[in-house]
Design an enzyme around this catalytic site. Sequence first.
Site, PDB file in Angstrom:
ATOM      1  N   ASP A   1       1.810 -15.982   6.423  1.00 26.66           N
ATOM      2  CA  ASP A   1       1.388 -17.355   6.131  1.00 26.66           C
ATOM      3  C   ASP A   1       1.569 -17.697   4.653  1.00 26.66           C
ATOM      4  OD1 ASP A   1       0.764 -17.853   8.766  1.00 26.66           O
ATOM      5  OD2 ASP A   1      -1.404 -17.664   8.511  1.00 26.66           O
TER       6      ASP A   1
ATOM      7  N   SER B   1      13.147   2.750   3.263  1.00 28.54           N
ATOM      8  CA  SER B   1      13.665   3.358   4.488  1.00 28.54           C
ATOM      9  C   SER B   1      14.216   2.263   5.403  1.00 28.54           C
ATOM     10  CB  SER B   1      12.538   4.117   5.200  1.00 28.54           C
ATOM     11  OG  SER B   1      11.557   3.210   5.675  1.00 28.54           O
TER      12      SER B   1
ATOM     13  N   ASN C   1       8.133  -5.647  -1.071  1.00 31.74           N
ATOM     14  CA  ASN C   1       7.998  -4.524  -0.151  1.00 31.74           C
ATOM     15  C   ASN C   1       6.531  -4.499   0.258  1.00 31.74           C
ATOM     16  OD1 ASN C   1       7.894  -2.214   1.340  1.00 31.74           O
ATOM     17  ND2 ASN C   1       8.976  -0.928  -0.136  1.00 31.74           N
TER      18      ASN C   1
ATOM     19  N   ALA D   1       3.178  -1.029   4.710  1.00 27.35           N
ATOM     20  CA  ALA D   1       2.600  -1.060   6.061  1.00 27.35           C
ATOM     21  C   ALA D   1       2.151  -2.460   6.476  1.00 27.35           C
ATOM     22  CB  ALA D   1       1.435  -0.082   6.153  1.00 27.35           C
TER      23      ALA D   1
ATOM     24  N   TYR E   1      11.299   8.488   1.476  1.00 25.04           N
ATOM     25  CA  TYR E   1      11.260   7.420   0.475  1.00 25.04           C
ATOM     26  C   TYR E   1      11.988   7.748  -0.820  1.00 25.04           C
ATOM     27  CZ  TYR E   1       7.810   5.516   3.687  1.00 25.04           C
ATOM     28  OH  TYR E   1       7.185   5.030   4.801  1.00 25.04           O
TER      29      TYR E   1
ATOM     30  N   HIS F   1       4.105  -4.774   8.972  1.00 25.17           N
ATOM     31  CA  HIS F   1       4.010  -4.673  10.427  1.00 25.17           C
ATOM     32  C   HIS F   1       2.730  -5.294  10.982  1.00 25.17           C
ATOM     33  CE1 HIS F   1       7.271  -2.019   9.479  1.00 25.17           C
ATOM     34  NE2 HIS F   1       6.470  -1.183   8.847  1.00 25.17           N
TER      35      HIS F   1
ATOM     36  N   HIS G   1      12.831  -2.749   1.991  1.00 31.15           N
ATOM     37  CA  HIS G   1      12.254  -1.467   2.395  1.00 31.15           C
ATOM     38  C   HIS G   1      13.148  -0.353   1.879  1.00 31.15           C
ATOM     39  CE1 HIS G   1       9.444  -3.547   4.970  1.00 31.15           C
ATOM     40  NE2 HIS G   1      10.460  -4.272   5.408  1.00 31.15           N
TER      41      HIS G   1
ATOM     42  N   PRO H   1       0.791  -1.231   0.000  1.00 29.74           N
ATOM     43  CA  PRO H   1       0.000   0.000   0.000  1.00 29.74           C
ATOM     44  C   PRO H   1       0.822   1.280   0.000  1.00 29.74           C
ATOM     45  CG  PRO H   1      -0.129  -1.119   2.121  1.00 29.74           C
ATOM     46  CD  PRO H   1       0.519  -2.077   1.166  1.00 29.74           C
TER      47      PRO H   1
ATOM     48  N   ARG I   1       7.202   0.374  13.648  1.00 28.94           N
ATOM     49  CA  ARG I   1       7.819  -0.150  12.422  1.00 28.94           C
ATOM     50  C   ARG I   1       8.981  -1.096  12.733  1.00 28.94           C
ATOM     51  NH1 ARG I   1       5.548   3.252   8.374  1.00 28.94           N
ATOM     52  NH2 ARG I   1       5.096   5.303   9.244  1.00 28.94           N
TER      53      ARG I   1
HETATM   54  C1  DQA Z   1       8.334   0.829   3.849  1.00 31.57           C
HETATM   55  C2  DQA Z   1       8.423   1.008   5.377  1.00 31.57           C
HETATM   56  C3  DQA Z   1       7.071   0.775   6.021  1.00 31.57           C
HETATM   57  O1  DQA Z   1       7.167   0.978   7.430  1.00 31.57           O
HETATM   58  C4  DQA Z   1       6.049   1.752   5.486  1.00 31.57           C
HETATM   59  O2  DQA Z   1       4.776   1.486   6.023  1.00 31.57           O
HETATM   60  C5  DQA Z   1       6.004   1.791   4.002  1.00 31.57           C
HETATM   61  C6  DQA Z   1       7.248   1.687   3.246  1.00 31.57           C
HETATM   62  C7  DQA Z   1       9.655   1.207   3.160  1.00 31.57           C
HETATM   63  O3  DQA Z   1       9.806   0.822   1.992  1.00 31.57           O
HETATM   64  O4  DQA Z   1      10.489   1.896   3.732  1.00 31.57           O
HETATM   65  O5  DQA Z   1       4.954   2.008   3.417  1.00 31.57           O
HETATM   66  O6  DQA Z   1       8.065  -0.538   3.586  1.00 31.57           O
END
Ligand code: DQA
Length: 148
Positions: free
Chosen positions: A93, A108, A80, A83, A28, A86, A106, A15, A117
């Site tokens: 699964d 970040s 990736n 969200a 990002y 988490h 990720h 998302p 996170r």
């Molecule tokens: C993310 C890190 C996640 O915590 C966040 O919800 C994202 C992007 C990242 O690519 O850094 O949507 O996956």
Amino acid sequence: MPVSKAETIFVLNGPNLNLLGMREPEIYGADTLDDIAGQLEDRARELGLAIDLRQSNHEGHLVDWIHEAQALPAKAVILNAAAFTHTSVAILDAIKAVRTPVIEVHLSNPHAREAFRHVSRISPAVKGTISGFGALSYLLALEAAARL
Ligand code: DQA
């Protein structure tokens, strides 16, 4: 020469990643998902691989695509989950349900951010995780996927 399905790498994005480039660029980066797709396709061509990059804001799509990666079969999945990383037992699964190796990425470094996170529900099931390098995280994951 056409690339066989076994040489395809799925690159699945969760998302809000459709908004990359304009979404919190200080976190990002400025690259859009299309920019990242282009970089991955260039490198994949050199490696003799093909990229199938997808994005959805819906958890079930990611579950379905992980199943599809095994059914094809794809060589690996770069994921990736954004969200859903988490929160999602369903994606955890799904990863456990397939033999296809999944690499978590990720942009970040979630461990340098808010406490919520710091927990990845999916990490226990993935081959490995690359985070904190912006778009380069995806390219590093592709290098890893090529060597699996
Ligand atoms: C993310 C890190 C996640 O915590 C966040 O919800 C994202 C992007 C990242 O690519 O850094 O949507 O996956």
